[in-house]
Design an enzyme around this catalytic site. Sequence first.
Site, PDB file in Angstrom:
ATOM      1  N   SER A 107      39.120  29.852  51.969  1.00 56.22           N
ATOM      2  CA  SER A 107      39.027  28.414  51.771  1.00 56.22           C
ATOM      3  C   SER A 107      39.669  27.658  52.935  1.00 56.22           C
ATOM      4  O   SER A 107      39.214  27.759  54.071  1.00 56.22           O
ATOM      5  CB  SER A 107      39.666  28.026  50.438  1.00 56.22           C
ATOM      6  OG  SER A 107      39.460  26.673  50.150  1.00 56.22           O
ATOM      7  N   ASP A 242      36.011  21.702  53.485  1.00 60.81           N
ATOM      8  CA  ASP A 242      36.933  22.754  53.891  1.00 60.81           C
ATOM      9  C   ASP A 242      36.129  23.954  54.391  1.00 60.81           C
ATOM     10  O   ASP A 242      34.907  23.873  54.565  1.00 60.81           O
ATOM     11  CB  ASP A 242      37.849  23.134  52.730  1.00 60.81           C
ATOM     12  CG  ASP A 242      37.090  23.750  51.563  1.00 60.81           C
ATOM     13  OD1 ASP A 242      35.858  23.568  51.469  1.00 60.81           O
ATOM     14  OD2 ASP A 242      37.714  24.439  50.738  1.00 60.81           O
ATOM     15  N   ASP A 244      35.063  26.882  53.156  1.00 56.47           N
ATOM     16  CA  ASP A 244      33.965  27.507  52.408  1.00 56.47           C
ATOM     17  C   ASP A 244      33.052  26.504  51.729  1.00 56.47           C
ATOM     18  O   ASP A 244      32.198  26.875  50.919  1.00 56.47           O
ATOM     19  CB  ASP A 244      34.508  28.518  51.390  1.00 56.47           C
ATOM     20  CG  ASP A 244      35.303  27.866  50.271  1.00 56.47           C
ATOM     21  OD1 ASP A 244      36.076  26.944  50.567  1.00 56.47           O
ATOM     22  OD2 ASP A 244      35.181  28.307  49.110  1.00 56.47           O
ATOM     23  N   ASP A 246      33.452  24.025  49.471  1.00 61.09           N
ATOM     24  CA  ASP A 246      33.504  23.611  48.070  1.00 61.09           C
ATOM     25  C   ASP A 246      34.404  22.406  47.840  1.00 61.09           C
ATOM     26  O   ASP A 246      34.497  21.908  46.721  1.00 61.09           O
ATOM     27  CB  ASP A 246      33.911  24.781  47.165  1.00 61.09           C
ATOM     28  CG  ASP A 246      35.350  25.240  47.368  1.00 61.09           C
ATOM     29  OD1 ASP A 246      35.990  24.818  48.355  1.00 61.09           O
ATOM     30  OD2 ASP A 246      35.831  26.039  46.538  1.00 61.09           O
TER      31      ASP A 246
END
Length: 472
Positions: A107, A242, A244, A246
Amino acid sequence: MENLISAEVIRTSNIAFGTSGARGLVVDFRPEVCAAFTINFLNIIASAKRVAIGIDNRPSSYEMAQACAAAAQSMGYKVLYFGVTPTPALAFYAMDQQIPAIMITGSHIPFDRNGLKFYRPDGEISKQDEMVILEEELPVTLPDVLPSLAASDDANTLYIQRYLSIIEHNALNGMRIGIYEHSSAGRDIYPQIFGSLGAEVIRIGRSDEFVPIDTEAVSEIDKKRAQEWVAEYKLDALFSTDGDGDRPLLSDENGIWLRGDILGLLCSQHLRIDAVAVPVSCNSSIAEGGFFAHVELTKIGSPYIIETFKQLSNTYNKVAGFEANGGYLLGCDINYGRASIKALPTRDAVLPALVLLISRKHTPIFKQVQALPPRFTASNRLQNFPTEKSHLLLEMFSNQPQAALNFLGMNKAVVVNTNMLDGTRMLLNTKDIVHLRPSGNAPELRCYAESDSMVKAEQLVDLFLKRIHEKM
């Protein structure tokens, strides 16, 4: 590799579950560790014999995916590999196909760390599932050579269609939208989504190195960049995520990044959501402003939000959740645009951004924010702050909050009330709120503050972190 037992491999790995997924240093995500987590996860999935795997742009993610794939294949699973893809895209594909999924991503944390996120066929795993994954004792086997993985684009394609199939293709006509690409896993598909809906897209800030963008602690550099880019390129808004994909970052027309919980609040209003679940760290006006029929406060982390959806859905027709980091979770199918949009009970960055961008045809984003109650939140963190120190600090505040404030040299502040649901959240006599909590993903101490002005909220965060750093 002989006589390795999954629970023992995990127990000695230094890898632990955080707020969402297993996280740790890259050097600790050895192939056998990735395999042990994969084997124990897939062991709780009874019927599926296919598993979807995706990665972010971290240098370590592909090799970790190879180890996960090898472990899955050893259990008779067919591996569907989607390469670099946003976490919500992988999750949405897996739910559509009713198969499990593993996302290799850390993340927003630095590139020397990474993580594993697990999805059952019906969505994110629960905290109870995490306990099973940690405790199962199964043999771990890996081939001498890890398999090569050829990426399919099917997950990205389905994710794009999720939005293009419900939103009018001219919905963003006349808008100039910047995409701050950096190393986001979705950087190559966001221009397709926004462009297909009529926007003129300007791609900015692409990076060949991994950039750890934290949507709850946006750097001063990225705050300045946003304002400069909006002015330079004459943008109506700037969008990013961010690592990834999400957690969203969306700016208003002046290049000011919206706080994630404010973005979620406005999105939920436009979607006419009845009941929302939000972490206790979110802006208090969400619960106290009368915007929704019901607001459920949870611990921080998407699994806790998802746990409330079934209960809320028994009473309310439209259910959603969102976090201070901006991740938006749709708890049920709802009508929006031209058709019904399917539930996606995991963090998503695209839905709240699209809803706000479409709404600005009637009211500019900055005016929507101005119309909300004058409660402002700020947050930041102490990086490389040992978890042991964080727990010691929280113990001090739990036992004697006023004495703990005095220890930090804040003798003028008086604690009126404390909430220990997740960390320590203090209401002060000034009506300001300060919330301290160790990160679940890295050795960091997070501080959230709320006040009647953004300047005061930011000053509170800076002061608390400065004093903690000096005293601890």
